[in-house]
Design an enzyme around this catalytic site. Structure first.
Site, PDB file in Angstrom:
ATOM      1  N   HIS A 117       0.692  -1.367  -0.100  1.00 23.53           N
ATOM      2  CA  HIS A 117       0.142  -0.008  -0.056  1.00 23.53           C
ATOM      3  C   HIS A 117       0.767   1.183  -0.082  1.00 23.53           C
ATOM      4  CE1 HIS A 117      -3.865   1.798   0.678  1.00 23.53           C
ATOM      5  NE2 HIS A 117      -3.195   2.611   1.371  1.00 23.53           N
ATOM      6  N   GLU A 140       0.704 -14.510 -22.208  1.00 28.45           N
ATOM      7  CA  GLU A 140       1.581 -14.620 -20.920  1.00 28.45           C
ATOM      8  C   GLU A 140       2.090 -16.092 -20.673  1.00 28.45           C
ATOM      9  OE1 GLU A 140       0.020 -12.078 -17.405  1.00 28.45           O
ATOM     10  OE2 GLU A 140      -1.921 -13.326 -18.075  1.00 28.45           O
ATOM     11  N   ASP A 200       4.492 -12.195 -16.328  1.00 27.92           N
ATOM     12  CA  ASP A 200       4.176 -13.591 -16.291  1.00 27.92           C
ATOM     13  C   ASP A 200       5.020 -14.673 -17.407  1.00 27.92           C
ATOM     14  OD1 ASP A 200       2.910 -14.632 -13.980  1.00 27.92           O
ATOM     15  OD2 ASP A 200       0.981 -13.277 -14.953  1.00 27.92           O
ATOM     16  N   CYS A 219       2.047  -5.036 -21.782  1.00 31.34           N
ATOM     17  CA  CYS A 219       1.782  -4.265 -20.470  1.00 31.34           C
ATOM     18  C   CYS A 219       2.428  -4.968 -19.214  1.00 31.34           C
ATOM     19  CB  CYS A 219       0.014  -4.234 -20.081  1.00 31.34           C
ATOM     20  SG  CYS A 219      -0.321  -5.881 -19.936  1.00 31.34           S
TER      21      CYS A 219
HETATM   22  C1  PEP Z   1       1.886  -9.660 -16.521  1.00 29.14           C
HETATM   23  O1  PEP Z   1       2.219 -10.720 -16.322  1.00 29.14           O
HETATM   24  O2  PEP Z   1       2.925  -9.137 -17.290  1.00 29.14           O
HETATM   25  C2  PEP Z   1       0.809  -8.658 -16.158  1.00 29.14           C
HETATM   26  C3  PEP Z   1       0.914  -7.411 -16.720  1.00 29.14           C
HETATM   27  O3  PEP Z   1       0.098  -9.117 -15.248  1.00 29.14           O
HETATM   28  P1  PEP Z   1       0.372  -9.139 -13.861  1.00 29.14           P
HETATM   29  O4  PEP Z   1       1.766  -8.531 -13.505  1.00 29.14           O
HETATM   30  O5  PEP Z   1      -0.881  -8.540 -13.091  1.00 29.14           O
HETATM   31  O6  PEP Z   1       0.339 -10.742 -13.652  1.00 29.14           O
HETATM   32 MG    MG Z   2       0.416 -11.606 -15.624  1.00 28.66          MG
END
Ligand code: PEP
Ligand code: MG
Length: 617
Positions: free
Chosen positions: A195, A438, A462, A509
């Site tokens: 947080h 992913e 991931d 992302c």
């Molecule tokens: C990722 O795996 O790159 C992703 C954006 O999702 P998270 O980090 O939320 O698993």
């Molecule tokens: Mg992910």
């Protein structure tokens, strides 16, 4: 004059440099006496005292909530969670039981209940759940303090601008921060998603967390330098160090100010190649930062955080109003909503307690949604209903491993759409649907997946974990977490090629997208859009605008011939320092962070990291 300074290494979670006096946020030890209560009257009296302490804590939390700083208003829901924990069975009922049945005095009984709650959390053997025990601790400590009649330290006594240093900061603590007097934040505990980190980033306060032991190295009044980029904290710096960091601070501020002025312009390379730059958010309150930093939309809304920060499952109406508000706040820009990515390390208090040997390979994400259909459908209904207003919502499914799984998810979506149609509830029938790439198997069948959706978003956090077979939160093998591993780069290339062949857009992302070091590689790999932490947007946009696509492509062609991440990293660092000297003068490319795991990497390197350095000023 010789001066001893101490350098402590933590995780830089909010960039910027703070120089100022430390204010050690300490809570004195609460004496917990032990005795057995004699007679019913004594038992009744301690039950009454315990209830009074709980009531007072409830009132204290309510008062904090009511007087919360306007910038922190949206964080008030965490205080509500704490109010709910107050009367949770494991703490409240168990304490009363121990007073009545075991005849323990109230303080001892509450302490025992807390120890039991800890055992429960520990037995779950999951890092995310373990971190949630901090909320229970924070609540219990308030009650203990009230029971013991001790006044709690708060931030009201702070009269000057300080760096707040604490073992840990609970949401209730951060809610009381006097922002105008907070130069920086440093904690022993915490990680990138804690947080304090989320808050510091969204408020632009330099912060270092996870130092483990900073509170043992200083006292209130000590001078501190906090480098929120490299994660370095210097206690009692020498004049030479102070001079150096003041210069760096000025440079950094000037640099960020300069590039922020242009953050609202589109990201286009010198040779006119346009790249989308969007933001990743976990909570709706980050929208201000998204807009301030020049994002062109939300490329990833991690919807699970809204489910995790609470003790119950939100119902359709709650979700719908949250999603509609977000969509309308962002309109006409797009909001890419990822369906629930719960499981593995991301768990909610209400989540069924599964015992999995390999949770990252277990019932998580889209698999979990397909398993718990009603939960999935509730979220889909809320999202679809929210699409009817600004019509700017895109939907994507996480962790899809192949076409069969995607089709199953699409079938559920169709069922929900049919239900809404039958009920004459409007929704955007043109809502674009995407899939996150992913899992290596998704890369292998990217050409097939591309025929089924409108866009791809590559989740490198991931994808790296599954491609290299390394648990992204396991510090023992964190040195293997290599975004520049040739396999990872090839997978990205393959995914982009498949998307473009099918004429769909592809974005990235994962944390890689927000790291300026990787800009030349990601441009050369021809990603259409990059989605990142809002604070990183001005820097990444600036580098895109100063890049030449032709050169980046040539560079990537060369890099894809290389055999190891080390080789690639070496040429990349050399290249960026030469091409973007201003950026890499202020942000050392070798200290740049990538995701949670890199902090582990740094931690590993800095084992026994508190080191004394003697400096002559
Ligand atoms: C990722 O795996 O790159 C992703 C954006 O999702 P998270 O980090 O939320 O698993
Ligand atoms: Mg992910």
């Amino acid at each position: 004059m010789d001066q001893r300074s101490t350098i402590v290494q933590g995780i830089g979670v909010s960039p910027g440099i703070a120089i100022g006096k430390a204010h050690l946020f300490e809570r004195g030890l609460i004496p917990i006496p032990y005795h057995k209560l004699l007679g019913e009257e004594a038992v009744d009296e301690d039950c009454r005292r315990f209830n009074a302490a709980v009531d007072k804590t409830d009132a204290d939390l309510e008062a904090i909530k009511q007087n919360i700083h306007p910038d922190l208003k949206e964080h008030a829901h965490v205080l509500e969670v704490h109010q709910m924990i107050l009367r949770d069975r494991s703490l409240y009922d168990e304490t009363l039981r121990l007073i009545r049945e075991e005849k323990y005095n109230a303080l001892w009984a509450l302490m025992r209940a807390l120890v039991k709650a800890h055992e429960l959390f520990r037995s779950l053997d999951d890092e995310y759940i373990r971190s949630r025990v901090a909320d229970v601790d924070a609540v219990a400590e308030r009650v203990l303090r009230n029971l013991a009649g001790q006044e709690e330290e708060n931030f009201n006594s702070i009269r000057e601008r300080v760096v707040v240093v604490a073992h840990d900061l609970s949401p209730a603590d951060t809610a009381q921060l006097q922002l105008e007097r907070t130069l920086g934040l440093v904690t022993d505990m915490g990680g990138r998603t804690s947080h304090t980190s989320i808050l510091a980033r969204s408020l632009g306060i330099p912060a270092v967390v996870g130092t483990e032991s900073i509170t043992n190295c200083l006292q209130t009044g000590d001078l501190l330098i906090v480098d929120g980029t490299s994660g370095k904290v210097i206690v009692n710096p020498s004049e030479k160090q102070i001079g150096f960091y003041y210069e760096r601070q000025e440079e950094l501020e000037e640099y960020i100010k300069g590039i922020s002025r242009k953050a609202h312009l589109p990201a286009q390379t010198v040779d006119e190649y346009r790249v989308g730059v969007e933001a990743n958010i976990e909570l709706i309150e980050e929208v201000v930062g998204v807009k301030d930093n020049g994002a062109e939309g939300i490329g990833l809304y991690r919807t699970e955080f809204f489910f995790m920060n609470r003790v119950d499952v939100p119902d359709e109406e709650t979700l719908f109003s949250e999603y509609r508000e977000l969509s309308e706040l962002m309109a006409p820009q797009c909001v890419t909503m990822r369906t629930l990515d719960l499981g593995s390390e991301k768990l909610a208090t209400w989540y069924p307690k599964l015992h999995e040997n390999n949770p990252a390979l277990g019932l998580r994400s889209i698999r979990l949604c397909l398993h718990y259909r009603e939960l999935f459908k509730t979220q889909l209904r809320a999202i679809l209903r929210a699409t009817a207003f600004a019509r700017n919502i895109r939907l994507m499914f996480p962790l899809v491993s192949g076409v069969g799984e995607l089709r199953e998810a699409k079938q559920v979506l169709r069922e929900v759409q049919e239900e809404l149609t039958a009920q004459r509830i409007p929704f955007d029938e043109q809502m674009p649907l995407g899939v996150m790439i992913e899992v290596p198997s998704a890369v292998a069948v990217a050409d097939l997946l591309a025929k089924e959706v409108d866009f791809f978003s590559i989740g490198t956090n991931d994808l790296i974990q599954y491609s290299l077979a390394i648990d992204r939160v396991n510090e023992h093998i964190a040195y293997l977490y290599e975004p520049l591993h040739p396999a990872v780069l090839r997978f990205i290339r393959q995914t982009v090629d498949a998307a473009h062949k099918a004429k769909i857009r592809v974005s990235i992302c994962g944390e890689m997208a927000g790291e300026s070091l990787y800009v030349p590689i990601l441009l050369g790999l021809q990603l259409d859009s990059l989605s990142m932490n809002p604070q990183s947007i001005p820097r990444v946009k600036n580098l895109i605008c100063r890049s030449k696509m032709r050169e980046c492509r040539r560079f990537v062609a060369k890099v894809l011939q290389m055999s190891t991440a080390e080789e690639i990293s070496a040429v990349l660092q050399e290249m960026v320092v030469k091409t973007f000297p201003e950026e890499f003068k202020v942000f050392d490319p070798s200290t740049l962070t990538i995701d949670e795991s890199n902090s582990y990497k740094r931690k590993k390197r800095m084992k026994n990291k508190v080191r004394k350095s003697e400096e002559t000023s």
